[in-house]
Design a protein around this motif. Structure first.
Motif, short mmCIF file in Angstrom:
data_model
loop_
_atom_site.label_atom_id
_atom_site.label_comp_id
_atom_site.label_asym_id
_atom_site.label_seq_id
_atom_site.Cartn_x
_atom_site.Cartn_y
_atom_site.Cartn_z
N GLY A 189 0.81 -1.21 0.00
CA GLY A 189 0.00 0.00 0.00
C GLY A 189 0.84 1.26 0.00
O GLY A 189 2.08 1.20 0.10
N ASP A 190 0.17 2.39 -0.08
CA ASP A 190 0.87 3.68 -0.19
C ASP A 190 0.98 4.42 1.14
O ASP A 190 1.60 5.47 1.19
N ARG A 191 0.38 3.89 2.23
CA ARG A 191 0.37 4.61 3.49
C ARG A 191 1.13 3.87 4.58
O ARG A 191 0.88 2.69 4.84
N LEU A 192 2.04 4.59 5.22
CA LEU A 192 2.79 4.01 6.33
C LEU A 192 1.90 3.86 7.56
O LEU A 192 2.00 2.87 8.29
N GLY A 193 1.02 4.84 7.80
CA GLY A 193 0.22 4.85 9.01
C GLY A 193 -0.93 3.87 9.03
O GLY A 193 -1.55 3.67 10.08
N THR A 194 -1.24 3.26 7.89
CA THR A 194 -2.30 2.24 7.86
C THR A 194 -1.76 0.92 7.32
O THR A 194 -1.75 -0.08 8.03
N ASP A 195 -1.27 0.91 6.09
CA ASP A 195 -0.85 -0.35 5.46
C ASP A 195 0.38 -0.95 6.15
O ASP A 195 0.40 -2.13 6.50
N VAL A 196 1.42 -0.13 6.35
CA VAL A 196 2.65 -0.66 6.96
C VAL A 196 2.42 -1.00 8.43
O VAL A 196 2.86 -2.06 8.90
N LEU A 197 1.70 -0.15 9.15
CA LEU A 197 1.43 -0.46 10.56
C LEU A 197 0.57 -1.71 10.69
O LEU A 197 0.79 -2.52 11.59
N MET A 198 -0.40 -1.90 9.80
CA MET A 198 -1.22 -3.10 9.88
C MET A 198 -0.39 -4.35 9.64
O MET A 198 -0.56 -5.36 10.33
N ALA A 199 0.52 -4.29 8.69
CA ALA A 199 1.39 -5.44 8.43
C ALA A 199 2.15 -5.82 9.69
O ALA A 199 2.25 -7.00 10.04
N GLY A 200 2.70 -4.83 10.39
CA GLY A 200 3.43 -5.11 11.61
C GLY A 200 2.55 -5.71 12.69
O GLY A 200 2.95 -6.64 13.40
N MET A 201 1.33 -5.21 12.82
CA MET A 201 0.40 -5.74 13.82
C MET A 201 -0.04 -7.16 13.48
O MET A 201 -0.33 -7.96 14.38
N MET A 202 -0.09 -7.48 12.20
CA MET A 202 -0.47 -8.82 11.75
C MET A 202 0.64 -9.83 11.93
O MET A 202 0.40 -11.03 12.00
N GLY A 203 1.90 -9.36 11.96
CA GLY A 203 3.04 -10.26 11.91
C GLY A 203 3.41 -10.60 10.48
O GLY A 203 3.94 -11.67 10.20
N SER A 204 3.15 -9.64 9.57
CA SER A 204 3.39 -9.84 8.14
C SER A 204 4.45 -8.88 7.63
O SER A 204 4.98 -8.05 8.37
N TRP A 205 4.76 -8.99 6.34
CA TRP A 205 5.73 -8.12 5.69
C TRP A 205 5.02 -6.95 5.02
O TRP A 205 3.85 -7.05 4.67
N SER A 206 5.75 -5.86 4.83
CA SER A 206 5.13 -4.67 4.25
C SER A 206 5.90 -4.19 3.03
O SER A 206 7.14 -4.24 2.99
N VAL A 207 5.14 -3.71 2.04
CA VAL A 207 5.71 -3.12 0.82
C VAL A 207 5.06 -1.75 0.64
O VAL A 207 3.83 -1.65 0.57
N TRP A 208 5.88 -0.73 0.58
CA TRP A 208 5.40 0.65 0.48
C TRP A 208 5.50 1.13 -0.96
O TRP A 208 6.60 1.17 -1.53
N CYS A 209 4.37 1.51 -1.55
CA CYS A 209 4.36 2.13 -2.87
C CYS A 209 4.52 3.63 -2.68
O CYS A 209 3.54 4.37 -2.55
N LYS A 210 5.75 4.08 -2.69
CA LYS A 210 6.07 5.44 -2.27
C LYS A 210 5.43 6.50 -3.14
O LYS A 210 5.05 7.57 -2.67
N GLU A 211 5.31 6.24 -4.45
CA GLU A 211 4.75 7.24 -5.36
C GLU A 211 3.24 7.10 -5.53
O GLU A 211 2.63 7.87 -6.27
N GLY A 212 2.64 6.14 -4.88
CA GLY A 212 1.21 5.92 -5.04
C GLY A 212 0.91 5.17 -6.32
O GLY A 212 1.62 4.24 -6.70
N VAL A 213 -0.14 5.58 -7.03
CA VAL A 213 -0.57 4.86 -8.22
C VAL A 213 0.10 5.38 -9.49
O VAL A 213 0.11 4.71 -10.51
N PHE A 214 0.67 6.59 -9.43
CA PHE A 214 1.29 7.20 -10.61
C PHE A 214 2.80 7.16 -10.52
O PHE A 214 3.38 7.39 -9.45
N GLU A 215 3.45 6.92 -11.64
CA GLU A 215 4.90 6.98 -11.70
C GLU A 215 5.37 8.43 -11.51
O GLU A 215 4.62 9.37 -11.80
N PRO A 216 6.60 8.63 -11.03
CA PRO A 216 7.11 10.00 -10.89
C PRO A 216 7.06 10.74 -12.23
O PRO A 216 7.49 10.23 -13.26
N GLY A 217 6.50 11.94 -12.21
CA GLY A 217 6.43 12.75 -13.42
C GLY A 217 5.32 12.38 -14.38
O GLY A 217 5.16 13.02 -15.42
#
Length: 254
Positions: A189-217
């Motif tokens: 997911g694109d959010r640290l405060g929801t997607d990444v934190l949920m992964a940690g609470m689950m005991g799972s791994w997290s992948v952050w899509c830093k740019e969201g749905v659009f490529e830079p530029g």
């Protein structure tokens, strides 16, 4: 699912408290620009975090020799919708996102191949599936993804939104015999405060899509909102200035 469909005040408060008490939990195990960059075989790309402690310090098996990290086996993907698969508050999949989903589902070498692992991908959103007001979005999403057999998670009654619905998501995969352990799940997911934190609470791994749905530029890419800007700054500060790294999922070293 009672209450305001858009309210997630407890989630915001939880993010602030985590940042103050356990800042390393805010960091993802893998950062990619967009979902289209997600590796098919995720495990080796996550292994850098597998030998880290809660503060990002290496765990040693002896004073002389560092532990050789195991490679995670990822059998399931939890995918965010807004600004990860679709522009925010829409059900429109950019062509490159649909292509990537099709590759993950239709490639026989993919761990998420529909013929051998049919229930391995689940969309978990704090919009679609989180409240009856958004039932129309659920239908639109699932109609578009019917050929790929990718469903939207329906938040059970009296269950809170991300990051608090992790146990229910893990149970969804367990009931379908996709996983044996939460550390076989990657949350994307694109959010640290929801997607990444949920992964940690689950005991799972997290992948952050830093740019969201659009490529830079990319044309049409909106400017980040204030919370997104803050998360980007916080991630960089914790990683570069404080030297933190993402802790391995709880139980991974046992």
């Amino acid at each position: 699912m009672a209450g305001s469909p858009n309210s997630n005040l407890r989630g915001f408060n939880h993010a602030v408290q985590t940042l103050l008490k356990q800042p390393s939990q805010f960091l993802p195990h893998l950062t990619i620009p967009t979902f289209t960059h997600l590796p098919e075989d995720l495990g080796p790309h996550l292994v850098g975090a597998a030998g880290k402690g809660p503060a990002g310090t290496p765990q040693l098996t002896s004073p002389e020799k560092p532990r050789t990290p195991r490679i995670p086996k990822i059998c399931a993907l939890v995918l965010d919708k807004d600004n990860t698969l679709c522009p925010p508050k829409t059900t429109t999949f950019p062509p490159q996102i649909l292509t990537k989903l099709a590759e993950l589902r239709n490639s026989p070498t993919s761990p998420f191949y529909h013929a051998t692992n049919p229930h391995s991908i689940l969309i978990v959103s704090n919009r679609a599936g989180s409240h009856p007001n958004f039932d129309g979005e659920v239908r639109e999403l699932e109609d578009q993804l019917a050929h790929l057999r990718i469903p939207v998670f329906r938040l059970p009654a009296d269950t809170e939104k991300k990051p608090f619905c992790g146990d229910e998501v893990v149970q969804w995969f367990r009931e379908r015999k996709v996983i044996q352990s939460p550390n076989e799940i990657a949350v994307v997911g694109d959010r640290l405060g929801t997607d990444v934190l949920m992964a940690g609470m689950m005991g799972s791994w997290s992948v952050w899509c830093k740019e969201g749905v659009f490529e830079p530029g990319e044309e049409g890419k909106p400017e980040r909102n204030i919370l997104e800007k803050m998360e980007v700054w916080i991630e960089k500060y914790l990683r570069e200035k404080r030297g933190f790294t993402a802790p391995a999922p709880k139980g991974w070293e046992e």
